[in-house]
Enzyme design. Sequence first.
Site, PDB file in Angstrom:
ATOM      1  N   ASN A   1      33.713 -61.535  23.025  1.00 40.05           N
ATOM      2  CA  ASN A   1      33.101 -60.701  21.970  1.00 40.05           C
ATOM      3  C   ASN A   1      34.164 -60.409  20.935  1.00 40.05           C
ATOM      4  O   ASN A   1      35.321 -60.181  21.297  1.00 40.05           O
ATOM      5  CB  ASN A   1      32.658 -59.338  22.525  1.00 40.05           C
ATOM      6  CG  ASN A   1      31.374 -59.421  23.296  1.00 40.05           C
ATOM      7  OD1 ASN A   1      30.775 -60.483  23.396  1.00 40.05           O
ATOM      8  ND2 ASN A   1      30.957 -58.301  23.850  1.00 40.05           N
ATOM      9  N   GLY A   2      33.762 -60.328  19.667  1.00 40.65           N
ATOM     10  CA  GLY A   2      34.735 -59.990  18.620  1.00 40.65           C
ATOM     11  C   GLY A   2      34.845 -61.138  17.638  1.00 40.65           C
ATOM     12  O   GLY A   2      34.000 -62.040  17.624  1.00 40.65           O
TER      13      GLY A   2
ATOM     14  N   HIS B   1      17.296 -33.376 -18.356  1.00 42.90           N
ATOM     15  CA  HIS B   1      16.214 -34.003 -19.109  1.00 42.90           C
ATOM     16  C   HIS B   1      14.855 -33.805 -18.435  1.00 42.90           C
ATOM     17  O   HIS B   1      13.926 -34.569 -18.685  1.00 42.90           O
ATOM     18  CB  HIS B   1      16.512 -35.493 -19.311  1.00 42.90           C
ATOM     19  CG  HIS B   1      17.759 -35.715 -20.115  1.00 42.90           C
ATOM     20  ND1 HIS B   1      17.828 -35.437 -21.454  1.00 42.90           N
ATOM     21  CD2 HIS B   1      18.995 -36.128 -19.748  1.00 42.90           C
ATOM     22  CE1 HIS B   1      19.060 -35.692 -21.895  1.00 42.90           C
ATOM     23  NE2 HIS B   1      19.785 -36.112 -20.868  1.00 42.90           N
TER      24      HIS B   1
ATOM     25  N   ARG C   1      21.001 -54.580  22.790  1.00 48.63           N
ATOM     26  CA  ARG C   1      21.981 -54.735  21.711  1.00 48.63           C
ATOM     27  C   ARG C   1      21.599 -55.873  20.761  1.00 48.63           C
ATOM     28  O   ARG C   1      22.200 -56.009  19.702  1.00 48.63           O
ATOM     29  CB  ARG C   1      23.364 -55.043  22.299  1.00 48.63           C
ATOM     30  CG  ARG C   1      23.879 -53.932  23.187  1.00 48.63           C
ATOM     31  CD  ARG C   1      25.105 -54.391  23.943  1.00 48.63           C
ATOM     32  NE  ARG C   1      26.212 -54.636  23.048  1.00 48.63           N
ATOM     33  CZ  ARG C   1      27.079 -53.714  22.674  1.00 48.63           C
ATOM     34  NH1 ARG C   1      26.955 -52.488  23.125  1.00 48.63           N
ATOM     35  NH2 ARG C   1      28.063 -54.004  21.863  1.00 48.63           N
TER      36      ARG C   1
ATOM     37  N   GLU D   1      20.304 -42.889  -1.715  1.00 43.53           N
ATOM     38  CA  GLU D   1      20.310 -43.230  -0.296  1.00 43.53           C
ATOM     39  C   GLU D   1      20.318 -41.954   0.567  1.00 43.53           C
ATOM     40  O   GLU D   1      19.618 -41.876   1.572  1.00 43.53           O
ATOM     41  CB  GLU D   1      21.528 -44.125   0.007  1.00 43.53           C
ATOM     42  CG  GLU D   1      21.741 -44.486   1.458  1.00 43.53           C
ATOM     43  CD  GLU D   1      20.579 -45.209   2.133  1.00 43.53           C
ATOM     44  OE1 GLU D   1      19.614 -45.604   1.453  1.00 43.53           O
ATOM     45  OE2 GLU D   1      20.617 -45.340   3.366  1.00 43.53           O
TER      46      GLU D   1
ATOM     47  N   LYS E   1      17.464 -41.005   3.257  1.00 43.97           N
ATOM     48  CA  LYS E   1      17.751 -40.698   4.660  1.00 43.97           C
ATOM     49  C   LYS E   1      17.090 -39.383   5.048  1.00 43.97           C
ATOM     50  O   LYS E   1      16.442 -39.284   6.076  1.00 43.97           O
ATOM     51  CB  LYS E   1      19.268 -40.568   4.921  1.00 43.97           C
ATOM     52  CG  LYS E   1      20.092 -41.804   4.948  1.00 43.97           C
ATOM     53  CD  LYS E   1      19.825 -42.762   6.071  1.00 43.97           C
ATOM     54  CE  LYS E   1      18.681 -43.670   5.807  1.00 43.97           C
ATOM     55  NZ  LYS E   1      18.829 -44.910   5.211  1.00 43.97           N
TER      56      LYS E   1
ATOM     57  N   TRP F   1      25.230 -62.815  19.488  1.00 45.90           N
ATOM     58  CA  TRP F   1      24.612 -62.461  18.209  1.00 45.90           C
ATOM     59  C   TRP F   1      25.408 -63.233  17.172  1.00 45.90           C
ATOM     60  O   TRP F   1      26.593 -62.970  16.964  1.00 45.90           O
ATOM     61  CB  TRP F   1      24.725 -60.936  18.031  1.00 45.90           C
ATOM     62  CG  TRP F   1      24.430 -60.413  16.669  1.00 45.90           C
ATOM     63  CD1 TRP F   1      25.309 -60.259  15.644  1.00 45.90           C
ATOM     64  CD2 TRP F   1      23.184 -59.911  16.195  1.00 45.90           C
ATOM     65  NE1 TRP F   1      24.674 -59.710  14.557  1.00 45.90           N
ATOM     66  CE2 TRP F   1      23.379 -59.489  14.873  1.00 45.90           C
ATOM     67  CE3 TRP F   1      21.908 -59.797  16.768  1.00 45.90           C
ATOM     68  CZ2 TRP F   1      22.349 -58.943  14.112  1.00 45.90           C
ATOM     69  CZ3 TRP F   1      20.898 -59.243  16.003  1.00 45.90           C
ATOM     70  CH2 TRP F   1      21.121 -58.829  14.690  1.00 45.90           C
TER      71      TRP F   1
ATOM     72  N   GLU G   1      13.171 -39.569   5.137  1.00 47.15           N
ATOM     73  CA  GLU G   1      12.641 -40.416   6.208  1.00 47.15           C
ATOM     74  C   GLU G   1      12.572 -39.710   7.553  1.00 47.15           C
ATOM     75  O   GLU G   1      11.624 -39.895   8.301  1.00 47.15           O
ATOM     76  CB  GLU G   1      13.597 -41.606   6.441  1.00 47.15           C
ATOM     77  CG  GLU G   1      13.462 -42.761   5.537  1.00 47.15           C
ATOM     78  CD  GLU G   1      14.475 -43.837   5.910  1.00 47.15           C
ATOM     79  OE1 GLU G   1      15.689 -43.598   5.807  1.00 47.15           O
ATOM     80  OE2 GLU G   1      14.051 -44.911   6.320  1.00 47.15           O
TER      81      GLU G   1
ATOM     82  N   CYS H   1      27.195 -58.936  20.414  1.00 49.43           N
ATOM     83  CA  CYS H   1      27.309 -59.710  21.639  1.00 49.43           C
ATOM     84  C   CYS H   1      27.554 -58.820  22.854  1.00 49.43           C
ATOM     85  O   CYS H   1      28.021 -57.699  22.730  1.00 49.43           O
ATOM     86  CB  CYS H   1      28.485 -60.673  21.514  1.00 49.43           C
ATOM     87  SG  CYS H   1      28.398 -61.703  20.067  1.00 49.43           S
TER      88      CYS H   1
ATOM     89  N   LYS I   1      10.730 -50.584  11.643  1.00 52.82           N
ATOM     90  CA  LYS I   1      12.086 -51.085  11.394  1.00 52.82           C
ATOM     91  C   LYS I   1      12.067 -52.321  10.497  1.00 52.82           C
ATOM     92  O   LYS I   1      12.933 -52.504   9.659  1.00 52.82           O
ATOM     93  CB  LYS I   1      12.765 -51.393  12.737  1.00 52.82           C
ATOM     94  CG  LYS I   1      14.228 -51.778  12.617  1.00 52.82           C
ATOM     95  CD  LYS I   1      15.089 -50.616  12.158  1.00 52.82           C
ATOM     96  CE  LYS I   1      16.489 -51.023  11.783  1.00 52.82           C
ATOM     97  NZ  LYS I   1      17.148 -50.065  10.880  1.00 52.82           N
TER      98      LYS I   1
HETATM   99  C1  F6R Z   1      15.565 -47.057   5.273  1.00 53.58           C
HETATM  100  C2  F6R Z   1      15.286 -48.425   5.678  1.00 53.58           C
HETATM  101  C3  F6R Z   1      14.366 -49.223   4.832  1.00 53.58           C
HETATM  102  C4  F6R Z   1      14.851 -50.676   4.724  1.00 53.58           C
HETATM  103  C5  F6R Z   1      13.837 -51.526   3.965  1.00 53.58           C
HETATM  104  C6  F6R Z   1      14.324 -52.938   3.753  1.00 53.58           C
HETATM  105  O1  F6R Z   1      16.426 -46.408   6.143  1.00 53.58           O
HETATM  106  O2  F6R Z   1      15.771 -48.897   6.669  1.00 53.58           O
HETATM  107  O3  F6R Z   1      14.231 -48.661   3.572  1.00 53.58           O
HETATM  108  O4  F6R Z   1      16.085 -50.697   4.090  1.00 53.58           O
HETATM  109  O5  F6R Z   1      12.622 -51.552   4.660  1.00 53.58           O
HETATM  110  O6  F6R Z   1      14.604 -53.548   4.968  1.00 53.58           O
HETATM  111  P1  F6R Z   1      15.562 -54.790   5.088  1.00 53.58           P
HETATM  112  O7  F6R Z   1      16.926 -54.349   4.733  1.00 53.58           O
HETATM  113  O8  F6R Z   1      15.444 -55.216   6.527  1.00 53.58           O
HETATM  114  O9  F6R Z   1      15.047 -55.834   4.143  1.00 53.58           O
END
Ligand code: F6R
Length: 605
Positions: A99-100, A504, A27, A481, A485, A75, A488, A2, A600
């Site tokens: 907000n909060g 293995h 935001r 993960e 990261k 939000w 990517e 928010c 995204k």
């Molecule tokens: C990696 C990343 C992607 C998402 C994936 C699923 O940093 O962001 O691997 O995690 O595309 O996306 P959501 O979580 O939006 O279903």
Amino acid sequence: MCGIVGYLGNQSSKDILLDGLKELEYRGYDSAGITVLKDSNFSIYKSVGKLNNLVEKSKNLSVDGFSVGIGHTRWATHGKPTESNAHPHIGEATHIVHNGIIENYQELKKELIAKGYRFSSQTDTEVIVHLFEENLKSSKDTFSAFNKTIFQLDGAYALLLIKKDEPEKIYFAKEGSPLILGTNRETGEQFFASSDSPLIGHVAEVIYLQDGEFGYVDGKNINLFNGAGDEVEQVYKKLPENREIAQKDGYRFFMEKEIYEQSQVVSDTIMGRALDSSIEFDEIDPTIFDGINEIKLCACGTSYHTALASSYLFERISKTRVSVEFGSEFRYKDPLLTKDTLFVSISQSGETADTLASLKMAKNAGLKTLAICNVDNSSIVRLSDYSILTRAGVEKGVASTKAFATQMVVLYMLSLYVAQIRNNIEKERLQKELHTIREIPNTLTVTSKLHEKIKRLSKRYLHGHGFFFIGRDIFYPLALEGALKLKEISYLHSEGYPAGEMKHGPIALADPELFTIALLPQNILYEKTKSNIEELGARDSTICVISPKSFELADDFIRTSSHSHYMLEFFEMMVVVQLLSMEVAIRLQNDVDMPRNLAKSVTVE
Ligand code: F6R
């Protein structure tokens, strides 16, 4: 998350508020609203969706001369994104934006309803305005009532309040959520905002309000008090001049800002859910677990890693069978689905095509469904029987960080919740886990010492023929993960692997140009993981160990804090792998926020 704006002065407050809200659009929000108070008349406008809708709705309002105003982009966290849930929230003669999260809103709401107050929204915020008006009845003046009200609130807030019969004042308070106050000394105008960008161009210097501070402005003075009720010195700081920098709050990339935000958003996500002696999720009905013998977790990418990590917790803590599925695999594997399975979709965006299609299959097969999601009203939330919102706020960096952290903490709490309703956990163990959950935000605070160390170390990891992130137990999904990261955003090849599996096969790759990033917590399988790392060291792999305990044979070593619970180690190591990946990518001069070939929200299969 928010956004808040406020204005007092002779310019058109409507225009200042709408321009300010526009600056906060980045935001993310799903509804917005403003109130202008002029000559003791309120004009309030709210709309769902984009700000243009609010501009259109308020187009006939023109404001000449002195007025005050407050505005908000919402939000959704408590209640759907609707006009009635949008701010400002209103009482008989008071309007408020906030907000909060007010943690004790349900108790307060109950008391206020018993006293005859009517609520027109599902939000936590609305209690503040009615509570204030209730306090006004027994207080000597507005300020005392305001003061009394904020001391009754538990949780986080940045709030602005305006009152019909005081059309020259804005009351404000801050605890846990950001609030900034700017004054133009020549004109006497006062501006409020929840981040710098709406203030740029209006004022050169601002007061960044501190937690516990509250007070009011009246065009002549700023009356500022601390939590003890004592007047405090007004400390002004220079505003940044560049809006883009202001949106990133001075960080180089949104990803960096989002890594630093994790402590706050995880606190928000825990708030009102991890209580003193229990876990509560108001948004779900505990009976959804009746007759359930298996929990199926389904997700893609980073969200899949949260699913996999939490599968360790569900089986260990709640003694419930769990299976974990990639959305993209599950939908085509002709899965056997039985109604004693709860189908849980995990998604930051709530729009990922493969996760959504899998959810539809589960629904069609008659399964009960639950979503863990960051976006209210997204397709996955709308389709699921129940949903628990993570409170990460908008995540702009394509590489997910804070969404992962908040999903993880929700699933950790959910595993305890299931254990609790099934009487599978002893009181003492539950207390210990609750204590651990409350400690998580501290482990997520990024210290400059740690960040500097990782920045320096990153220069040694810019080449090589590959990276292996390794870990055991729940640190294996964290290794996955970390590797995701890194690949990517750096475009370097990296894999996550269970440390015990290296021998293995993958150990055949070991040589000095193979970089191993080893997660070595002290509270789970320490000796076993240590041996696995030593096996790689003996084959001359270059090794970076992340651990609270010294590791003599490591080429590089990042020391984490000594914690009493492996989940605290998990969250601290998560920050380390995120920062390491980011610093490597920055050194390689990549666009960390928008890596090549990635989007995204993946709304196609
Ligand atoms: C990696 C990343 C992607 C998402 C994936 C699923 O940093 O962001 O691997 O995690 O595309 O996306 P959501 O979580 O939006 O279903």
